[in-house]
Design an enzyme around this catalytic site. Structure first.
Site, PDB file in Angstrom:
ATOM      1  N   THR A   1       0.852  -1.152   0.044  1.00 59.11           N
ATOM      2  CA  THR A   1      -0.073  -0.297  -0.044  1.00 59.11           C
ATOM      3  C   THR A   1       0.860   1.180  -0.041  1.00 59.11           C
ATOM      4  OG1 THR A   1      -0.058   0.037   2.475  1.00 59.11           O
ATOM      5  CG2 THR A   1      -1.902  -1.292   1.163  1.00 59.11           C
ATOM      6  N   CYS A   2       2.127   1.327  -0.444  1.00 61.99           N
ATOM      7  CA  CYS A   2       2.851   2.347  -0.617  1.00 61.99           C
ATOM      8  C   CYS A   2       2.405   3.550  -1.213  1.00 61.99           C
ATOM      9  CB  CYS A   2       4.349   1.973  -1.278  1.00 61.99           C
ATOM     10  SG  CYS A   2       3.959   1.410  -2.944  1.00 61.99           S
ATOM     11  N   GLY A   3       1.781   3.446  -2.127  1.00 61.56           N
ATOM     12  CA  GLY A   3       1.142   4.631  -2.815  1.00 61.56           C
ATOM     13  C   GLY A   3      -0.053   5.340  -2.047  1.00 61.56           C
TER      14      GLY A   3
END
Length: 262
Positions: free
Chosen positions: A74-76
């Site tokens: 879920t980095c973005g």
């Protein structure tokens, strides 16, 4: 009459206690290291990277955002939540992204989709004074001047084992926010003449610490996002990819989102 004992020999240069080594070994900073700023995280990042240890930079613009550690791919989503100072949590953003068809597991493989997600969320939290747009060409005088004027960026890149920018063809694609810029010496108007003169302050979802990288390195990494890791095609998860993949016109390659007014 007594005599004084001989003085001990000086320590070898490699063992000299410098402010930087003090930081590295004790995770503390000398008062003489980066005295030009009271921002502790900025001081630590500069000390760690040997940047402006004793002299103030020629130009600096920095805005602090609280770190959020990501869970899963879920980095973005997490980077966007950081930009919003947590006003919309990563879980809430993930639900919106899945409902809108931008993501299945938290992945964001399209900068166009990220822009659309930003638009929906900004309308939700009524960020009327902020603006955003998709841009290309990260290492440019125009973007450097925008950063010096307070712009913030949301950028995808290839992350190395220490999360710094690298060139892996997109196989370790990761998102970060650019929340500051530091110009070490006066560029005399030619900002692009020396890549070692331009550093950026960044945050991402895999570290609580402020990162500092060369802008040129982030630009090169952003421009090499050609394909997702082949292992993702075999991990049993269904990812949403734009037509043409992450290297296509609707993907991540040579694209980022610029924000003003945050």
């Amino acid at each position: 009459m007594g005599t004084n004992p001989p003085l001990p020999p000086p320590l070898p240069a490699d063992n000299a206690i410098t402010p930087l080594k003090l930081y590295q070994t004790q995770n503390s900073l000398s008062d003489y290291t980066c005295p030009w700023t009271t921002e502790l995280e900025l001081r630590e990042a500069c000390a760690k990277n040997n940047i402006c240890l004793y002299k103030a930079p020629h130009q600096l613009k920095y805005k602090n955002f609280e770190s959020i550690i990501q869970v899963g791919p879920t980095c973005g989503i997490v980077a966007l939540s950081m930009l919003l100072n947590g006003e919309v949590s990563p879980n809430e953003l993930l639900k919106i992204a899945i409902a809108e068809g931008y993501s299945n597991n938290g992945e964001m493989f399209s900068c166009q989709n990220m822009v659309q997600l930003v638009e929906k969320v900004f309308n939700l939290v009524k960020k009327n004074n902020a603006s955003f747009q998709l841009r290309r060409g990260l290492y440019s005088k125009e973007i450097i001047l925008e950063l010096l004027n307070g712009a913030t960026l949301l950028v995808a890149y290839d992350a190395d084992c220490n999360h710094s920018p690298c060139l892996r063809n997109g196989h370790t694609a990761h998102w970060a926010i650019v929340c500051g810029i530091l110009i070490i010496d006066d560029p005399n108007g030619n900002y692009l003449s020396d890549p070692n003169n331009i550093y950026i302050c960044c945050r991402h979802g895999k570290s609580k610490y402020l990162a500092m990288w060369r802008l040129a390195d982030l630009d090169s990494s952003n421009k090499n996002l050609n394909d997702i890791n082949p292992k993702k095609k075999e991990d049993g998860l269904l990812y949403i990819l734009p037509e043409g993949g992450i290297g296509g016109k609707n993907g991540l390659k040579d694209q980022f989102v610029m924000f003003k007014g945050l």
